[in-house]
Design a protein around this motif. Structure first.
Motif, PDB file in Angstrom:
ATOM      1  N   SER A 210       0.844  -1.185   0.000  1.00  0.00           N
ATOM      2  CA  SER A 210       0.000   0.000   0.000  1.00  0.00           C
ATOM      3  C   SER A 210       0.885   1.243   0.000  1.00  0.00           C
ATOM      4  O   SER A 210       1.911   1.296   0.684  1.00  0.00           O
ATOM      5  CB  SER A 210      -0.907   0.020   1.231  1.00  0.00           C
ATOM      6  N   VAL A 211       0.485   2.235  -0.778  1.00  0.00           N
ATOM      7  CA  VAL A 211       1.208   3.494  -0.849  1.00  0.00           C
ATOM      8  C   VAL A 211       0.254   4.604  -0.440  1.00  0.00           C
ATOM      9  O   VAL A 211      -0.733   4.873  -1.133  1.00  0.00           O
ATOM     10  CB  VAL A 211       1.747   3.754  -2.277  1.00  0.00           C
ATOM     11  N   ASP A 212       0.498   5.238   0.694  1.00  0.00           N
ATOM     12  CA  ASP A 212      -0.328   6.340   1.183  1.00  0.00           C
ATOM     13  C   ASP A 212       0.342   7.661   0.838  1.00  0.00           C
ATOM     14  O   ASP A 212       1.526   7.873   1.143  1.00  0.00           O
ATOM     15  CB  ASP A 212      -0.529   6.245   2.689  1.00  0.00           C
ATOM     16  N   VAL A 213      -0.406   8.560   0.226  1.00  0.00           N
ATOM     17  CA  VAL A 213       0.143   9.832  -0.217  1.00  0.00           C
ATOM     18  C   VAL A 213      -0.699  10.965   0.352  1.00  0.00           C
ATOM     19  O   VAL A 213      -1.930  10.967   0.210  1.00  0.00           O
ATOM     20  CB  VAL A 213       0.164   9.917  -1.756  1.00  0.00           C
ATOM     21  N   ALA A 214      -0.039  11.926   0.977  1.00  0.00           N
ATOM     22  CA  ALA A 214      -0.727  13.120   1.471  1.00  0.00           C
ATOM     23  C   ALA A 214      -0.978  14.054   0.300  1.00  0.00           C
ATOM     24  O   ALA A 214      -0.057  14.378  -0.466  1.00  0.00           O
ATOM     25  CB  ALA A 214       0.114  13.805   2.541  1.00  0.00           C
TER      26      ALA A 214
END
Length: 309
Positions: A210-214
Motif C-alpha cells: 500500500s502506498v499512502d500519499v498526502a
C-alpha cells in the motif's frame, strides 16, 4: 420396514430434551402417545435406543449413532420444505430500502422500474442518504452500501466490485503535467472528499504494497458528484469510484492517471438483518440488483480492467 416420520421425530425430540414430558410439550402430543411412538420405532428396528430409569433418560450407544443420522435427515427435510415454500412464495408487500445518495440517483434508480414491473405486488419505499441507517431500529428491510462492512449482525451479499480511479480533465493535465507516481500528486491540485483541504489517498503498488500519499488542493466537498463537476472544470485531480466517471472517461472528458497504481477498490453490497427465513420480497430485490450490476458492472465497460483484489 421403514420407520414412520412421526416416530423418528418423537425419538429425536425425546433424546434431545432428555424427557418424555418436555418432548411431548414441544411437539404438542401426549406423553403416552410419544412413548408409544418411540417404542414402535425400537420394535421396528429391533434395538433399544433409550436407557430409561425412574430418574434419567439417555440414548444407548446405538441410540446415539441413530440420533445423529436422524437429526441430519430431519434438518435436510426442513431445508427442502423451506426451499419449496420459497419457490412458491410470491414477493409482495412494502419493501423499505436505504441507499447512498449519489449511487442511488445515478445508478440504482435506473434499475428500479424493471423491478417494479416484474413484481407488481411490491410497494417500494426508497431512502437516498449517505447516512448509515440502523436497519433494525429504523425498520428498513435492507440497505445498499459501498465499502467494508463492520456490522457483523447483518448479512451481506456482494453485488458488484467498485473500482476507484484517479482522473483529471485534459486541460488540467496539459497545464500541470501528468503524474506518473503517486508521490507526484504532492505537486498537484487534488480535489478532496471530506471536511479538510488535506487528505491521504491510498494506492496499491504493483508489488502489492500500500502506498499512502498526502494530498491537498483548493477545493473539497462531501459529495462525489460535486467533486466530479470540479474535475470536469479542470480544477484538479479527483479520486472517485468509477461509477461517477465512467461516461466521462469513455467520452474523453476525464483522463485516468496513475493506472499502474490502481487504488484499492471496494464492493457494492446489499445488507439485511440476520434471518433464517429471508422474505421473498428482500430476496427478489437483492437478486435483481445482482443481475443488474453483476461481477462486471456496466459503468466500467471500456474504461478499465477489473479491480485487483
Amino acid at each position: 420396514m421403514t420407520p414412520r416420520f412421526d416416530c423418528l421425530q418423537a425419538f429425536v425430540k425425546v433424546a434431545e430434551t432428555g424427557s418424555f414430558s418436555e418432548a411431548a410439550r414441544r411437539l404438542g402430543l401426549s406423553k403416552s402417545m410419544l412413548s408409544r411412538q418411540v417404542s414402535a420405532l425400537e420394535a421396528d428396528l429391533g434395538v433399544r435406543l433409550l436407557h430409561r430409569t425412574t430418574r434419567s433418560l439417555s440414548p444407548t450407544e446405538a441410540g446415539r449413532a441413530y440420533l445423529e443420522r436422524c437429526q441430519r435427515i430431519l434438518a435436510d427435510l426442513e431445508e427442502a420444505n423451506l426451499q419449496v415454500s420459497r419457490l412458491q412464495a410470491v414477493p409482495r408487500g412494502r419493501l423499505r430500502v436505504s441507499a447512498p445518495l449519489s449511487f442511488g440517483i445515478g445508478h440504482l434508480a435506473g434499475v428500479l422500474p424493471a423491478f417494479l414491473e416484474r413484481y407488481p405486488e411490491i410497494e417500494l419505499d426508497m431512502n437516498m442518504t449517505d447516512r448509515h441507517v440502523d436497519l433494525v431500529e429504523e425498520g428498513w428491510d435492507l440497505a445498499v452500501r459501498i465499502g467494508r462492512l463492520a456490522d457483523s449482525s447483518l448479512i451481506a451479499r456482494r453485488l458488484a466490485p467498485i473500482r476507484v480511479m484517479a482522473a483529471a480533465a485534459p486541460a488540467y493535465l496539459a497545464r500541470k503535467g501528468v503524474p506518473h507516481q503517486p508521490q507526484d500528486l504532492a505537486g498537484h491540485d487534488c480535489l478532496t472528499h471530506g471536511l479538510s483541504m488535506t487528505a491521504e489517498w491510498r494506492f496499491a503498488a504493483e508489488d502489492g504494497r500500500s502506498v499512502d500519499v498526502a494530498v491537498s488542493g483548493r477545493f473539497h466537498a462531501d459529495n462525489g458528484d460535486v467533486l466530479r463537476v470540479m474535475a470536469l472544470s479542470g480544477l484538479g485531480v479527483v479520486l472517485l469510484p468509477s461509477f461517477f466517471m465512467g461516461d466521462d472517461i469513455r467520452a474523453g472528458r476525464l483522463v485516468p492517471v496513475l493506472e499502474g497504481f490502481v487504488p484499492q477498490g471496494a464492493t457494492l453490497n446489499a445488507v439485511y438483518p440476520h434471518s433464517r427465513h429471508l422474505s421473498p420480497k428482500v430476496r427478489a430485490f437483492v437478486d435483481h440488483l445482482a443481475e443488474s450490476f453483476g461481477p462486471e458492472p456496466y459503468w466500467d465497460r471500456g474504461i478499465a480492467p477489473p479491480v485487483r483484489e
